[in-house]
Design an enzyme around this catalytic site. Sequence first.
Site, PDB file in Angstrom:
ATOM      1  NE  ARG A  70      37.406  39.221  47.631  1.00 28.79           N
ATOM      2  CZ  ARG A  70      38.108  39.609  46.564  1.00 28.79           C
ATOM      3  NH1 ARG A  70      37.529  39.731  45.396  1.00 28.79           N
ATOM      4  NH2 ARG A  70      39.385  39.879  46.690  1.00 28.79           N
ATOM      5  CD  GLU A 107      44.391  42.297  38.917  1.00 31.69           C
ATOM      6  OE1 GLU A 107      43.363  41.850  39.451  1.00 31.69           O
ATOM      7  OE2 GLU A 107      44.378  43.189  38.051  1.00 31.69           O
TER       8      GLU A 107
END
Length: 186
Positions: A70, A107
């Site tokens: 991204r 994460e």
Amino acid sequence: MTTTQTASAELRELLLAHIRDVPDYPEPGVVFKDITPLLADAKAFGALVDALAALCVERGATKVVGLEARGFILAAPAAARAGLGFVPVRKAGKLPGDTHGQAYQLEYGTAEIEVHADAFDPDDRVLVIDDVLATGGTAEASLELVRRTGAALAGVAVLMELTFLGGRERLVPALGNAPLDALVTI
Ligand SMILES: O=P(O)(O)OC[C@H]1O[C@H](OP(=O)(O)OP(=O)(O)O)[C@H](O)[C@@H]1O
Ligand SMILES: Nc1ncnc2[nH]cnc12
């Protein structure tokens, strides 16, 4: 490290209005911040690229790094708009030739990223751009890669910082005096 409120209230509102929460993706307990609605909106995407390009100039960058995948979508147009070259930091095994590599945790998993060993000139100042700063594992690994190339760090810029995951605190040692800019904080 400096903390900067780099976006106007109007820009923050525009960006936040186009970021979608997807609960329990890619695993239970994670609220995924989906930027695809933002990318699909010409006004919001254009304003985001403009803001990141302005940061490239403000931070005195000479090269712009984007973090796969991204980060590529944001960093490449920002670099071009700022008149700067773009350097991809890729997931392991995708770059031909000599690379530096660094494993890390994020994460929701683990990964390894790489950069070309000769990506920068010795006098380059590198701005690292990504979409999300969550735990900071990805950004920290990218800063270690830049350090190993010998280039100087101009800063890190992200579209969004998830403050409750503590990425900013984690990045302090790797940032030194370089700034971390987040256009929106959540
Ligand atoms: O601060 P962290 O906890 O490290 O998380 C942030 C990173 O997680 C996402 O990347 P992901 O590896 O999911 O890759 P993608 O861009 O290919 O979707 C995001 O684009 C950041 O790079
Ligand atoms: N919650 C989240 N949403 C989107 N991208 C992420 N990368 C790491 N954590 C994320």
